[in-house]
Design an enzyme around this catalytic site. Structure first.
Site, PDB file in Angstrom:
ATOM      1  N   HIS A  30      18.114 -18.304 -17.518  1.00  0.00           N
ATOM      2  CA  HIS A  30      16.964 -18.627 -16.670  1.00  0.00           C
ATOM      3  C   HIS A  30      16.854 -17.644 -15.518  1.00  0.00           C
ATOM      4  CE1 HIS A  30      14.769 -21.360 -13.684  1.00  0.00           C
ATOM      5  NE2 HIS A  30      13.912 -21.135 -14.669  1.00  0.00           N
ATOM      6  N   HIS A  49      13.765 -14.535 -15.012  1.00  0.00           N
ATOM      7  CA  HIS A  49      12.935 -14.412 -13.815  1.00  0.00           C
ATOM      8  C   HIS A  49      13.171 -13.097 -13.074  1.00  0.00           C
ATOM      9  CE1 HIS A  49      10.685 -18.164 -13.606  1.00  0.00           C
ATOM     10  NE2 HIS A  49      11.734 -18.766 -14.135  1.00  0.00           N
ATOM     11  N   HIS A  73       9.244 -21.494 -20.984  1.00  0.00           N
ATOM     12  CA  HIS A  73       9.543 -22.845 -20.520  1.00  0.00           C
ATOM     13  C   HIS A  73       9.190 -23.901 -21.569  1.00  0.00           C
ATOM     14  CE1 HIS A  73       9.577 -20.620 -16.660  1.00  0.00           C
ATOM     15  NE2 HIS A  73      10.472 -21.524 -16.320  1.00  0.00           N
ATOM     16  N   GLU A 132       1.918 -20.683 -12.338  1.00  0.00           N
ATOM     17  CA  GLU A 132       3.104 -20.224 -11.600  1.00  0.00           C
ATOM     18  C   GLU A 132       2.713 -19.628 -10.256  1.00  0.00           C
ATOM     19  OE1 GLU A 132       7.133 -17.533 -12.183  1.00  0.00           O
ATOM     20  OE2 GLU A 132       5.280 -16.920 -13.164  1.00  0.00           O
ATOM     21  N   HIS A 155       3.416 -24.572  -9.352  1.00  0.00           N
ATOM     22  CA  HIS A 155       4.782 -24.562  -9.897  1.00  0.00           C
ATOM     23  C   HIS A 155       5.817 -24.275  -8.816  1.00  0.00           C
ATOM     24  CE1 HIS A 155       8.212 -22.163 -11.452  1.00  0.00           C
ATOM     25  NE2 HIS A 155       8.317 -23.173 -12.288  1.00  0.00           N
ATOM     26  N   HIS A 204       8.827 -26.757  -6.902  1.00  0.00           N
ATOM     27  CA  HIS A 204      10.267 -26.475  -6.833  1.00  0.00           C
ATOM     28  C   HIS A 204      10.782 -26.641  -5.403  1.00  0.00           C
ATOM     29  CE1 HIS A 204      12.092 -24.887 -10.610  1.00  0.00           C
ATOM     30  NE2 HIS A 204      10.827 -24.813 -10.984  1.00  0.00           N
TER      31      HIS A 204
END
Length: 681
Positions: free
Chosen positions: A206, A210, A235, A347, A362, A366
């Site tokens: 992950h 990114h 995802h 995102e 998104h 978080h």
């Protein structure tokens, strides 16, 4: 000179002038590069550590650009790209690293920054720059597990690790065993899948994805082919795998966080330290409630009402299938490019056509979830694991949030016209048979088990004696296997096809057969590759270790002290792939029934006209190709990204001649087995 950049990763909390690596290489820096707090004794310090070194690397003095923006974050504070102020600091520093004229200048500038800039931001920005500079992108960047081991291993074990390092001579040290169950017990049902969420390889994957596909930064770093669609698909697959894991552990598919104001029933106690930040990752008790975040220290203001507004705006976009960019122009979300545009909007990458209107759903989610324990900073607590890409997947709430995000994409995909028989078929090509083979076992039975692997931590432990420091991790693994596909080609010529392999559970939580439009959401991609089909019958074999979405076992569990080979050189880009040891779901001891789906499509329709890739080509399904377009014109997840055509209620009814199903069983053996050293023949 390039290789000395990698020494910047060695023991990041130790100053740059302390000798690096087992070879004790020191950076001979100009005296004014020594941090201000040591300037009074700078000459003494440099002479002392230079004398301790076996080799010295001369660092030339250069004109240092303005660092006032990234210096706004203290060196040992927590760092998160999801926090807008941190994001701007990182973007500025990446631009400076990319702007260094030569590698020699980059080494010099990095040496100056290393002891002044926030440690985690420095490592992140240097990594992104190395990956995207043409003169450094081949360097084998260390795994983050080796740089910041405290982000992956229970903090309680570092007392034993440091004791071992200080008392036992290097050649006599033995690995420190890390038990499998250490964040909770099965009294919490979510803990049944903790072995998956907390797997080192899964979390490294992950983080690495990114880094390859950051949502912010210079255009050369962010603007990659089909980036928004990859965000969706990467995802989407993660959720399919996680939900399959849950079903095989007798807990239902994860819920979606559709009501942002309801209690979060999932708690999480990470038991991790941010050692370089001298803070622990905070925990979250069950049934806490999200609220507005107002933290002046982080220049952070995020409102739940904004998340709700952005969600509703996105729903309206999907309903109308059109958006308005920041110039006021209307853009249609069509069947081909629509998902890519939507991915960047959800995102909120810098590629979003209108971030002022469509927001930051998104990333803000978080942050708010990561600060649910202290939204106004009254307790001076930092963010939880959800605000950090390398730790977020450990938390059950990550999947609750991403199920909500994925449902937005599903809503769009379900609005598209289902694929027709003509779009699905490959005239003249028929899949006749499928067989999955494991040595010394019955066909179509796949075996999983536990394996223990050693990980080298010495490169990430500051201020402890040198020498190998190993921990032994227990993790899921599987017996290697191979596929055998029998394919008939009745065309009067050789044809080329793309062979696509998926696998999904057969039953839902109640033991009922999954209808097609539910089962397709659980389809996990296993492999995708190009194959030539001569006239007549063809037998195609493929090893599980050749999967187009995984990285080799050795890339996840590797030792920096070993000579650099091509595998480690390719780690920079292809290291973002799914870990090979997690290719299969765990299954059950009695055998978990799944359906293996195979489809061959016409490569003439799949082909992307571009030069052959240079370097590694593994893990392309999730990570694409370096400096190339994504190597498949079809929608990611094809043919399961859309609803079935009219009349299709089951997977069997969906099939065309170029498709085939095979019933397989995934059998879990609750034993610890050594890793296989050779591929399946």
């Amino acid at each position: 000179m390039e290789k000395y950049l990698l020494l910047m990763y060695d023991r990041p909390g130790e100053p740059i002038f302390v000798p690096k690596g087992e070879d004790k290489i020191s950076f001979d820096i100009p005296i004014n590069y020594v941090p201000e707090k040591y300037q009074g004794v700078a000459s003494h310090i440099l002479n002392r550590f230079c004398n301790e070194a076996q080799t010295s690397v001369p660092v030339k003095e250069i004109s240092i650009p303005d660092l006032s923006i990234p210096l706004a974050l203290n060196r040992r504070d927590a760092f998160s790209l999801y926090i807008p102020s941190h994001q701007k600091m990182a973007e500025h520093l990446i631009n400076l690293f990319l702007g260094m004229r030569t590698v020699e200048d980059l080494v010099s500038f990095a040496a100056y920054c290393r002891d002044r800039i926030n440690i985690r931001m420095f490592i992140y920005c240097l990594t992104v720059a190395i990956l995207h500079r043409t003169d450094t992108n081949y360097l084998p960047i260390p795994s983050l597990l080796e740089v910041f081991p405290s982000d992956f291993i229970d903090s309680g074990f570092f007392v034993d690790i440091k004791e071992e390092a200080n008392i036992v001579p290097s050649g006599s040290r033995v690995p420190i065993e890390i038990p499998l169950d250490w964040t909770a017990t099965d009294v919490d049902p979510e803990h049944r899948v903790a072995y998956w969420r907390e797997d080192v390889g899964v979390n490294l994957h992950h983080w690495h994805w990114h880094v390859i596909y950051p949502f912010a930064g210079p255009s050369v770093v962010v603007n990659k082919d089909r980036r928004g669609e990859l965000f969706y698909y990467f995802h989407r697959q993660m959720m399919a795998r996680y939900n399959t894991e849950r079903l095989s552990n007798n807990i239902g598919r994860t819920r979606a966080l559709t009501n942002l104001r309801e209690p979060l029933k999932e708690g999480y106690y990470p038991k991790l330290d941010q050692v370089v930040a001298s803070r622990v990752y905070p925990s979250r008790s069950p049934n806490m409630v999200m609220s507005d975040v107002q933290r002046s220290k982080d220049r952070l203001s995020m409102l739940l009402s904004d998340l709700e507004r952005w969600r509703d705006v996105l729903y309206e976009v999907i309903k109308t299938r059109q958006i308005r960019n920041d110039k006021g122009r209307v853009i249609q979300l069509d069947d081909v490019k629509g998902i890519d545009i939507l991915g960047n909007m959800v995102e909120s990458s810098i590629l979003s056509p209108n971030s002022a209107l469509y927001g930051n759903l998104h990333n803000s989610g978080h942050v708010i979830l990561s600060l649910v324990h202290d939204p106004d900073n009254r307790y001076l607590e930092s963010f939880g694991v959800m605000a950090d890409d390398k730790t977020a997947m450990r938390d059950p709430i990550f999947y609750v949030w991403h199920q909500f995000i994925d449902d937005i994409f599903v809503r769009f995909k379900d609005s598209l016209t289902p694929y027709t028989l003509e779009q699905l078929n490959f005239p003249g090509v028929k899949v006749v048979d499928i067989r999955v083979s494991v040595p010394r076992d019955n066909p179509n039975i796949l075996n999983t088990h536990w394996t223990k692997s050693d990980v080298e931590l010495s490169h990430g432990l500051d201020f402890v004696p040198r020498g190998s420091i190993l921990v032994r991790l227990q993790h899921l693994n599987h017996d290697d296997f191979s596929y055998s596909f029998v394919v008939s080609n009745t065309n009067n010529r050789e044809v080329v096809g793309t062979l696509r392999v998926f696998m999904a559970p057969k039953h839902d939580e109640k033991g009922q057969l999954l209808p097609f439009n539910e089962q397709r959401k659980l389809m996990i991609e296993m492999d995708r590759f190009i194959t030539r089909l001569r006239r007549g019958q063809n037998v195609i074999t493929r090893r599980s270790t050749e999967s187009s979405l995984t990285i080799p076992f050795e890339v996840t569990f590797r030792d920096l002290n070993k000579p650099v080979d091509q595998t480690s050189k390719d780690f920079n880009y292809c290291g973002c792939g799914w870990p090979q040891h997690m290719l299969l779901p765990r299954g059950t001891t009695q055998g978990y029934p799944m359906e293996l789906f195979v489809m061959i499509t016409n490569y003439d329709l799949d082909r992307v006209n571009q030069a052959d890739p240079v370097g590694c080509t593994n893990s392309v399904s999730f990570c694409g190709l370096r400096d190339r377009k994504y190597p498949d014109t079809r929608a990611m997840g094809f043919p399961f990204d859309r609803m079935g055509r009219q009349g299709v209620k089951t997977l069997s009814e969906f099939l065309t001649p170029n498709m085939k199903l095979q019933q397989v069983t995934v059998r879990f053996n609750d034993v610890i087995k050594p890793r296989q050293r050779k591929d399946v023949p």
